[in-house]
Design a protein around this motif. Structure first.
Motif, PDB file in Angstrom:
ATOM      1  N   VAL A  85      -8.704   6.459  -4.042  1.00 27.23           N
ATOM      2  CA  VAL A  85      -9.007   6.631  -5.519  1.00 27.23           C
ATOM      3  C   VAL A  85     -10.529   5.635  -5.826  1.00 27.23           C
ATOM      4  O   VAL A  85     -10.629   4.591  -5.325  1.00 27.23           O
ATOM      5  CB  VAL A  85      -8.168   5.776  -6.420  1.00 27.23           C
TER       6      VAL A  85
ATOM      7  N   ALA B 279       5.769 -11.042   8.688  1.00 31.38           N
ATOM      8  CA  ALA B 279       7.310 -11.400   8.202  1.00 31.38           C
ATOM      9  C   ALA B 279       7.730 -10.530   7.263  1.00 31.38           C
ATOM     10  O   ALA B 279       7.119 -10.483   6.191  1.00 31.38           O
ATOM     11  CB  ALA B 279       6.968 -13.018   7.815  1.00 31.38           C
TER      12      ALA B 279
ATOM     13  N   GLY C 278       4.355 -11.542   0.340  1.00 31.23           N
ATOM     14  CA  GLY C 278       4.236 -10.943  -0.667  1.00 31.23           C
ATOM     15  C   GLY C 278       4.645  -9.461  -0.565  1.00 31.23           C
ATOM     16  O   GLY C 278       4.479  -8.420  -1.432  1.00 31.23           O
ATOM     17  N   ILE C 279       5.038  -9.008   0.486  1.00 32.10           N
ATOM     18  CA  ILE C 279       5.698  -7.623   0.773  1.00 32.10           C
ATOM     19  C   ILE C 279       6.775  -7.398  -0.130  1.00 32.10           C
ATOM     20  O   ILE C 279       6.922  -6.505  -0.804  1.00 32.10           O
ATOM     21  CB  ILE C 279       6.187  -7.551   2.352  1.00 32.10           C
TER      22      ILE C 279
ATOM     23  N   ASP D 226      -3.296   7.711  -1.136  1.00 34.53           N
ATOM     24  CA  ASP D 226      -3.841   6.543  -0.254  1.00 34.53           C
ATOM     25  C   ASP D 226      -4.943   6.815   0.418  1.00 34.53           C
ATOM     26  O   ASP D 226      -5.236   7.980   1.161  1.00 34.53           O
ATOM     27  CB  ASP D 226      -2.549   6.320   0.830  1.00 34.53           C
ATOM     28  N   LYS D 227      -5.666   5.778   0.653  1.00 36.96           N
ATOM     29  CA  LYS D 227      -7.244   6.104   1.188  1.00 36.96           C
ATOM     30  C   LYS D 227      -6.959   6.230   2.625  1.00 36.96           C
ATOM     31  O   LYS D 227      -7.926   6.577   3.341  1.00 36.96           O
ATOM     32  CB  LYS D 227      -8.198   5.095   0.537  1.00 36.96           C
ATOM     33  N   ASN D 228      -5.772   5.929   3.250  1.00 39.23           N
ATOM     34  CA  ASN D 228      -5.651   5.797   4.692  1.00 39.23           C
ATOM     35  C   ASN D 228      -4.656   6.847   5.269  1.00 39.23           C
ATOM     36  O   ASN D 228      -3.920   7.190   4.257  1.00 39.23           O
ATOM     37  CB  ASN D 228      -5.198   4.368   5.135  1.00 39.23           C
TER      38      ASN D 228
ATOM     39  N   GLY E 203       0.931 -11.404   8.107  1.00 40.64           N
ATOM     40  CA  GLY E 203       1.806 -12.258   9.191  1.00 40.64           C
ATOM     41  C   GLY E 203       2.694 -11.005   9.687  1.00 40.64           C
ATOM     42  O   GLY E 203       3.538 -11.726  10.526  1.00 40.64           O
TER      43      GLY E 203
ATOM     44  N   ASP F 183       0.018  -6.717  -4.498  1.00 45.40           N
ATOM     45  CA  ASP F 183      -1.133  -7.512  -4.509  1.00 45.40           C
ATOM     46  C   ASP F 183      -2.210  -7.020  -5.628  1.00 45.40           C
ATOM     47  O   ASP F 183      -2.993  -7.849  -6.189  1.00 45.40           O
ATOM     48  CB  ASP F 183      -1.894  -7.306  -3.351  1.00 45.40           C
TER      49      ASP F 183
ATOM     50  N   GLY G 226       2.918 -17.344   1.334  1.00 43.78           N
ATOM     51  CA  GLY G 226       1.907 -16.250   1.545  1.00 43.78           C
ATOM     52  C   GLY G 226       2.741 -14.975   1.820  1.00 43.78           C
ATOM     53  O   GLY G 226       2.063 -13.858   1.971  1.00 43.78           O
TER      54      GLY G 226
ATOM     55  N   PRO H  43       3.797  -1.206   0.567  1.00 46.70           N
ATOM     56  CA  PRO H  43       4.931  -1.456   0.201  1.00 46.70           C
ATOM     57  C   PRO H  43       5.367  -1.393  -1.423  1.00 46.70           C
ATOM     58  O   PRO H  43       6.267  -0.764  -1.780  1.00 46.70           O
ATOM     59  CB  PRO H  43       5.164  -2.888   0.347  1.00 46.70           C
ATOM     60  N   ALA H  44       4.369  -1.645  -2.041  1.00 48.13           N
ATOM     61  CA  ALA H  44       4.559  -1.473  -3.700  1.00 48.13           C
ATOM     62  C   ALA H  44       4.558  -0.021  -4.121  1.00 48.13           C
ATOM     63  O   ALA H  44       5.271   0.475  -4.731  1.00 48.13           O
ATOM     64  CB  ALA H  44       3.292  -2.008  -4.386  1.00 48.13           C
TER      65      ALA H  44
ATOM     66  N   ARG I 159       2.962  -4.500  10.710  1.00 49.76           N
ATOM     67  CA  ARG I 159       2.893  -3.654   9.393  1.00 49.76           C
ATOM     68  C   ARG I 159       2.522  -2.069   9.803  1.00 49.76           C
ATOM     69  O   ARG I 159       2.915  -1.087   8.973  1.00 49.76           O
ATOM     70  CB  ARG I 159       1.525  -4.186   8.495  1.00 49.76           C
TER      71      ARG I 159
ATOM     72  N   ARG J 202      -1.081   2.971   9.656  1.00 53.62           N
ATOM     73  CA  ARG J 202      -2.145   2.473   9.577  1.00 53.62           C
ATOM     74  C   ARG J 202      -1.842   0.766   9.480  1.00 53.62           C
ATOM     75  O   ARG J 202      -1.000   0.355   9.081  1.00 53.62           O
ATOM     76  CB  ARG J 202      -3.068   2.719   8.154  1.00 53.62           C
TER      77      ARG J 202
END
Ligand SMILES: Cc1cc2nc3c(=O)[nH]c(=O)nc-3n(C[C@H](O)[C@H](O)[C@H](O)COP(=O)(O)OP(=O)(O)OC[C@H]3O[C@@H](n4cnc5c(N)ncnc54)[C@H](O)[C@@H]3O)c2cc1C
Length: 382
Positions: free
Chosen positions: A128, A48, A300-301, A35-37, A46, A288, A298, A15-16, A103, A41
């Motif tokens: 990275v 939300a 953070g998105i 991105d490493k993925n 949670g 994060d 909790g 998201p960031a 997600r 993915r």
């Protein structure tokens, strides 16, 4: 080994990172997102999608918010049932728009949007490995041996950020870190439509157990606690969540016909309740990586996306002024602190105050259930 130059390298396309790339749309800068993925993915979460996500999309472009509204792999969330250790409960109703979306789906939605709209180059499966100063900027080395030179790195690479590790060396502080586990289940009974549930369970506080509804009769079930309490009380989160599901009188009935789709998986949540280094010469951190998770809920998105946007906006100023000094980057710190700091402090005080006092949770939730203006206050807070 050939080296490629980019104006900006964004590490991480969660998201960031995706919000940051979208904030740089039309800048004319050469932006690379690593991105490493490979997407889609999974990300342990949670799921939300708080009201700060629609807010962030609107900050970028009203059409992106419309795209989320049309995205089918989500459910609308308009209420949250909070259950006290005594069993007494209150249902809070949200005025602002919020969703729940696995997600694996939501992050793929963001990556597709950013790949199509931002004009940045995206490389997946390319982690990275190292970031270090070189000449008038930084050099980024990847797991597969690629090397890139850049003026500016924006670390959006999550809770275990390599950019943070290499450029700030900030260490985890267990008072400002949450550990949590999640497991997907099908067929949990007794749920209300469009309603997330938070349970404060006696013997399992501080921390909370959650049931969040997703599409296809699937539920995100989770349990999390501040890391300092996990160590002090020697809690095993994976065992605890299964104990709650199978042994708690009120909850176990609801799982009688439920089918687990996986064993509980854990991950860390760096909370925004302390100020850490989030920028320096030629770099900024967002999401994060910058420790911006709400210490009480909790979530953070949305904060990750808003900080990604603020980092993108500050990056534009850096190029306009041709200034990448640590001093100039403080403008980004100021924007972040102005946006998040007072709320994070208040939520942290609340989190510490309740702690493992089940009597206080019973009292506060009982009060909210019985006194409409207290319920109103709580609804506004969340
Ligand atoms: C159990 C749990 C439950 C949660 N529940 C919620 C919730 O319900 N709602 C909510 O809002 N928040 C929740 N959160 C917090 C939320 O998951 C994060 O705040 C959010 O994912 C942060 O987004 P981000 O883009 O900063 O990082 P991430 O989503 O972690 O994305 C980071 C990206 O960087 C990539 N990456 C990592 N390392 C590298 C590297 N070295 N090189 C290149 N790429 C790299 C990763 O592959 C990933 O795609 C929860 C967290 C946990 C652990």
């Amino acid at each position: 080994m050939s080296t490629t130059n980019y104006d900006i390298i964004i590490a991480g396309s969660g998201p960031a990172g995706t919000a940051c790339a979208l904030a740089l749309k039309g800048s004319g800068l050469r932006v690379l997102v690593l991105d490493k993925n490979t997407f889609p993915r999974d990300k342990v979460c949670g799921d939300a999608i708080p009201n700060t996500v629609p807010k962030a999309l609107r900050m970028l472009d009203e059409n992106y918010l419309q795209a989320l509204r049309s995205f089918p792999k989500k459910v609308v969330i308009d209420s949250c049932k909070v259950v006290a250790p005594s069993g007494k409960n209150v249902t809070l109703h949200f005025k602002l728009e919020g969703y729940a979306s696995a997600r694996i789906d939501f992050d793929a939605f963001m990556v597709n949007l950013a790949t199509k709209e931002s004009g940045a180059t995206f490389i997946a499966d390319c982690g990275v490995k190292d970031v270090s100063p070189q000449g008038e900027g930084l050099v980024v080395r990847t797991d597969d041996g690629k090397t890139f030179n850049t003026k500016l790195v924006i670390g959006c690479d999550g809770a275990h950020s390599i950019v943070n590790k290499k450029l700030t060396g900030t260490k985890i502080d267990h008072r400002h870190y949450i550990g949590a586990v999640r497991a997907y289940y099908k067929n949990v009974s007794g749920t209300a439509p469009n309603t997330m549930e938070i349970h404060l369970v006696k013997g399992f506080m501080p921390g909370y157990f959650w049931i969040f509804p997703l599409t296809d009769n699937t539920f995100n079930i989770g349990y999390g606690m501040v890391s300092e309490a996990i160590s002090r009380k020697q809690v095993n989160l994976r065992k605890s969540i299964l104990q709650i599901i199978h042994e708690n009188e009120a909850i176990k009935k609801r799982f009688e016909n439920a089918v687990p789709l996986e064993d509980p998986i854990g991950y860390g949540l760096p909370t925004g309740s302390r100020k850490v280094t989030i920028s320096g010469e030629h770099f900024m951190l967002a999401g994060d990586a910058a420790s911006l998770i709400d210490p009480a809920t909790g979530e953070g998105i949305g904060n990750a996306m808003i900080s990604g946007i603020l980092a993108g906006r500050h990056a534009l100023k850096c190029f306009q002024e041709n200034n990448f000094s640590a001093n100039f980057m403080r403008g980004y710190d100021d924007a972040i602190h102005q946006k998040f700091w007072s709320e994070m402090r208040n939520k942290y005080i609340m989190q510490r105050m309740v702690g493992d006092k089940s009597w206080l949770a019973d009292f506060a939730i009982g009060l909210a259930a019985d006194v409409p203006w207290i319920k109103n206050k709580l609804q506004k807070l969340f």
